[in-house]
Design an enzyme around this catalytic site. Structure first.
Site, PDB file in Angstrom:
ATOM      1  N   ALA A 105       0.846  -1.185   0.000  1.00 21.11           N
ATOM      2  CA  ALA A 105       0.000   0.000   0.000  1.00 21.11           C
ATOM      3  C   ALA A 105       0.880   1.233   0.000  1.00 21.11           C
ATOM      4  O   ALA A 105       1.943   1.254   0.631  1.00 21.11           O
ATOM      5  CB  ALA A 105      -0.891  -0.008   1.241  1.00 21.11           C
ATOM      6  N   TYR A 106       0.437   2.245  -0.713  1.00 22.32           N
ATOM      7  CA  TYR A 106       1.149   3.512  -0.745  1.00 22.32           C
ATOM      8  C   TYR A 106       0.525   4.437   0.288  1.00 22.32           C
ATOM      9  O   TYR A 106      -0.688   4.605   0.340  1.00 22.32           O
ATOM     10  CB  TYR A 106       1.120   4.111  -2.151  1.00 22.32           C
ATOM     11  CG  TYR A 106       2.047   3.338  -3.051  1.00 22.32           C
ATOM     12  CD1 TYR A 106       3.370   3.739  -3.196  1.00 22.32           C
ATOM     13  CD2 TYR A 106       1.634   2.169  -3.665  1.00 22.32           C
ATOM     14  CE1 TYR A 106       4.247   2.988  -3.963  1.00 22.32           C
ATOM     15  CE2 TYR A 106       2.505   1.418  -4.424  1.00 22.32           C
ATOM     16  CZ  TYR A 106       3.814   1.840  -4.571  1.00 22.32           C
ATOM     17  OH  TYR A 106       4.687   1.101  -5.315  1.00 22.32           O
ATOM     18  N   LEU A 107       1.395   5.020   1.127  1.00 19.16           N
ATOM     19  CA  LEU A 107       0.949   5.888   2.206  1.00 19.16           C
ATOM     20  C   LEU A 107       1.083   7.356   1.843  1.00 19.16           C
ATOM     21  O   LEU A 107       0.362   8.199   2.364  1.00 19.16           O
ATOM     22  CB  LEU A 107       1.750   5.590   3.482  1.00 19.16           C
ATOM     23  CG  LEU A 107       1.744   4.121   3.910  1.00 19.16           C
ATOM     24  CD1 LEU A 107       2.628   3.927   5.133  1.00 19.16           C
ATOM     25  CD2 LEU A 107       0.324   3.644   4.174  1.00 19.16           C
TER      26      LEU A 107
ATOM     27  N   ILE B  31      -3.468   4.923   0.154  1.00 20.63           N
ATOM     28  CA  ILE B  31      -4.003   5.822  -0.867  1.00 20.63           C
ATOM     29  C   ILE B  31      -4.394   4.936  -2.039  1.00 20.63           C
ATOM     30  O   ILE B  31      -3.563   4.202  -2.565  1.00 20.63           O
ATOM     31  CB  ILE B  31      -2.941   6.838  -1.309  1.00 20.63           C
ATOM     32  CG1 ILE B  31      -2.543   7.735  -0.138  1.00 20.63           C
ATOM     33  CG2 ILE B  31      -3.439   7.666  -2.478  1.00 20.63           C
ATOM     34  CD1 ILE B  31      -1.336   8.609  -0.437  1.00 20.63           C
TER      35      ILE B  31
END
Length: 162
Positions: free
Chosen positions: A29-31, A82
């Site tokens: 997951a992209y933070l 995101i």
């Protein structure tokens, strides 16, 4: 700090599978994302986790910092993703002194298969196995960050799986 130097290709068939030396189930997951940087959390085989920070505008060479983090904290961080959480199985295949990583995507991107080769120098010329298709090193649509955070048009995914 480490430099990440890699090339990326679409995979056109499964002939690599009999040479695979490992398989790792991943969720990532992209933070935080920006045009020249990203912060990502990734779990592997439901056991370990890493936090990765990347800097750089080019697709071929970027600065990368990577840290082991507690698995439970990674699961909590994933809730702050995101866009979409990427699910894939990463296989490794050794060819001519280089290790290729083949990502077989699941979930929303099922059918997409991408191979990456990390190099020691941008001047390295790894052997290109017959199972590789078109090079997509500079094509942002095939970056994990873009897949997770941007709406990829379905026809792009279907074109890849041919």
């Amino acid at each position: 700090m480490a430099k990440e130097i890699e090339r990326k290709f679409l995979v056109i068939n499964d002939s690599w599978r009999d040479r695979a030396t490992s398989a790792t189930a991943m969720r990532q997951a992209y933070l935080s994302v920006n045009s020249d940087r990203s912060i990502r959390v990734r779990t592997s085989n439901e056991k370990t986790a890493k936090l990765t920070i990347k800097f750089g505008k080019t697709a071929l060479v970027r600065d990368e910092f990577e840290y082991d983090i507690p698995f439970e904290e990674a699961l909590e961080m994933i809730t702050f993703a995101i866009g979409s959480v990427i699910e894939k199985v990463r296989y490794t295949v050794d060819v001519g002194g280089f290790t290729w990583e083949i990502d077989v995507f699941e979930g929303a991107f099922q059918g997409l298969v991408i191979a990456e080769v990390e190099m020691r120098s941008e001047y390295d010329r790894p052997e290109l196995p017959a199972w590789l298709g078109r090079e997509v090193t500079g094509d942002r649509r095939y970056s994990n960050q873009a897949l997770a955070t941007e709406r990829l048009k379905p026809e792009v995914v279907h074109a890849v799986s041919n």
